[in-house]
Scaffold this motif. Structure first.
Motif, PDB file in Angstrom:
ATOM      1  N   GLY A  52      25.156  16.757  25.038  1.00 40.10           N
ATOM      2  CA  GLY A  52      23.718  16.562  25.009  1.00 40.10           C
ATOM      3  C   GLY A  52      22.915  17.841  25.160  1.00 40.10           C
ATOM      4  N   TRP A  53      23.587  18.981  25.052  1.00 41.26           N
ATOM      5  CA  TRP A  53      22.898  20.264  25.151  1.00 41.26           C
ATOM      6  C   TRP A  53      22.555  20.738  23.742  1.00 41.26           C
ATOM      7  CZ3 TRP A  53      24.666  23.949  29.567  1.00 41.26           C
ATOM      8  CH2 TRP A  53      24.804  23.225  30.754  1.00 41.26           C
ATOM      9  N   ALA A  54      21.377  21.323  23.603  1.00 39.69           N
ATOM     10  CA  ALA A  54      20.900  21.736  22.284  1.00 39.69           C
ATOM     11  C   ALA A  54      20.129  23.051  22.394  1.00 39.69           C
ATOM     12  CB  ALA A  54      19.991  20.646  21.704  1.00 39.69           C
ATOM     13  N   PRO A  55      19.999  23.766  21.270  1.00 43.72           N
ATOM     14  CA  PRO A  55      19.190  24.984  21.279  1.00 43.72           C
ATOM     15  C   PRO A  55      17.772  24.671  21.744  1.00 43.72           C
ATOM     16  CG  PRO A  55      20.459  24.846  19.247  1.00 43.72           C
ATOM     17  CD  PRO A  55      20.616  23.520  19.959  1.00 43.72           C
ATOM     18  N   ASP A  56      17.246  25.544  22.603  1.00 42.31           N
ATOM     19  CA  ASP A  56      15.890  25.325  23.127  1.00 42.31           C
ATOM     20  C   ASP A  56      14.860  26.261  22.502  1.00 42.31           C
ATOM     21  OD1 ASP A  56      16.272  27.785  24.388  1.00 42.31           O
ATOM     22  OD2 ASP A  56      16.341  26.958  26.412  1.00 42.31           O
TER      23      ASP A  56
ATOM     24  N   SER B 130      20.258  24.246  26.178  1.00 41.22           N
ATOM     25  CA  SER B 130      19.810  23.672  27.443  1.00 41.22           C
ATOM     26  C   SER B 130      20.141  22.197  27.435  1.00 41.22           C
ATOM     27  CB  SER B 130      18.295  23.874  27.595  1.00 41.22           C
ATOM     28  OG  SER B 130      17.842  23.331  28.816  1.00 41.22           O
ATOM     29  N   GLY B 131      20.465  21.674  28.611  1.00 42.98           N
ATOM     30  CA  GLY B 131      20.769  20.257  28.649  1.00 42.98           C
ATOM     31  C   GLY B 131      20.855  19.695  30.042  1.00 42.98           C
ATOM     32  N   PRO B 132      21.019  18.392  30.094  1.00 43.37           N
ATOM     33  CA  PRO B 132      21.062  17.691  31.376  1.00 43.37           C
ATOM     34  C   PRO B 132      22.385  17.913  32.105  1.00 43.37           C
ATOM     35  CG  PRO B 132      21.541  16.170  29.606  1.00 43.37           C
ATOM     36  CD  PRO B 132      21.183  17.479  28.960  1.00 43.37           C
ATOM     37  N   LEU B 133      22.359  17.706  33.401  1.00 43.76           N
ATOM     38  CA  LEU B 133      23.584  17.792  34.187  1.00 43.76           C
ATOM     39  C   LEU B 133      24.244  16.427  34.356  1.00 43.76           C
ATOM     40  CD1 LEU B 133      22.516  20.426  36.850  1.00 43.76           C
ATOM     41  CD2 LEU B 133      23.849  20.755  34.760  1.00 43.76           C
ATOM     42  N   GLU B 134      23.537  15.385  33.972  1.00 45.72           N
ATOM     43  CA  GLU B 134      24.145  14.049  33.926  1.00 45.72           C
ATOM     44  C   GLU B 134      24.748  13.924  32.531  1.00 45.72           C
ATOM     45  OE1 GLU B 134      21.386  10.985  35.024  1.00 45.72           O
ATOM     46  OE2 GLU B 134      20.895  11.995  36.906  1.00 45.72           O
ATOM     47  N   LEU B 135      25.992  14.302  32.414  1.00 43.15           N
ATOM     48  CA  LEU B 135      26.644  14.384  31.122  1.00 43.15           C
ATOM     49  C   LEU B 135      27.199  13.038  30.688  1.00 43.15           C
ATOM     50  CD1 LEU B 135      28.682  17.674  31.510  1.00 43.15           C
ATOM     51  CD2 LEU B 135      26.367  17.394  30.672  1.00 43.15           C
ATOM     52  N   GLN B 136      27.089  12.797  29.416  1.00 41.85           N
ATOM     53  CA  GLN B 136      27.731  11.651  28.793  1.00 41.85           C
ATOM     54  C   GLN B 136      28.420  12.201  27.549  1.00 41.85           C
ATOM     55  OE1 GLN B 136      24.766   8.611  28.228  1.00 41.85           O
ATOM     56  NE2 GLN B 136      24.512   8.342  30.409  1.00 41.85           N
ATOM     57  N   LEU B 137      29.577  12.829  27.763  1.00 39.34           N
ATOM     58  CA  LEU B 137      30.292  13.462  26.656  1.00 39.34           C
ATOM     59  C   LEU B 137      30.662  12.421  25.618  1.00 39.34           C
ATOM     60  CD1 LEU B 137      32.570  15.808  28.758  1.00 39.34           C
ATOM     61  CD2 LEU B 137      30.635  16.485  27.363  1.00 39.34           C
TER      62      LEU B 137
END
Length: 187
Positions: free
Chosen positions: A154-158, A177-184
């Motif tokens: 869920g991380w993407a270019p910012d 940048s992305g969340p720390l609540e990951l849902q790989l």
């Protein structure tokens, strides 16, 4: 697959972490970095730097294991303000709670076995437990494997880009940048 785990690295892991870093760079980055840069990487200096990081911080370093082998590692900690700032220098309101993943490498021969996801997942949990709200990482634009991996988290270019001098060759990196609540998820 043998038992796979993630644990906190200890000082005696420094040599193996350095070996994995140099092996992975020399394998995965042959198209991104000049041969003289890769050939000039000093194993003793890399080991010393990891030894210092493991004993003095400020980063947390985790290692992935499969059976008795260390197969990858992740280093992260609080993001320095210049790393969080936008291209125009503006510092976001959440800057004090942003974490920087400074390294996440799995030795290529151990790839595609879930080690990267386990490393990032465990690191994200630890960072969130210390009050971090999101993570950032710099990835070479041409490193499609890493871009895809972080995308599954869920991380993407910012929108922030930097260009480094890699032995006289420009190396363009994108900040993700992305969340720390990951849902790989599978790409």
């Amino acid at each position: 697959m043998a038992d796979a785990e993630v644990r906190e690295a200890v000082a005696s892991d420094a040599a193996e972490i350095a070996r994995i870093q140099l092996t992975t760079w020399r394998t995965a980055y042959t198209e991104l970095l000049p041969a003289e840069v890769l050939d000039g990487l000093d194993p003793a200096a890399a080991e010393q730097e990891w030894q210092q990081a493991l004993t003095e911080g400020p980063v947390t370093v985790l290692v992935a294991t499969e059976g008795s082998w260390i197969v990858g590692f992740c280093a992260a900690g609080p993001a320095p303000e210049p790393e969080v700032a936008a291209a125009n220098g503006t510092v976001p309101s959440d800057a004090s709670t942003v974490a920087l993943v400074s390294a996440l490498l799995v030795e290529p021969r151990w790839g595609r076995r879930g080690h990267g996801g386990r490393l990032l997942g465990e690191m994200a949990q630890r960072l969130a437990a210390t009050g971090a709200t999101r993570g950032i990482v710099w990835v070479p634009e041409a490193d499609t494997a890493s871009m895809s991996f972080f995308g599954t988290a869920g991380w993407a270019p910012d929108g922030t880009v930097r260009t480094l001098d890699a032995g006289g060759r420009p190396l363009r990196e994108l900040r993700l940048s992305g969340p720390l609540e990951l849902q790989l998820k599978t790409p």
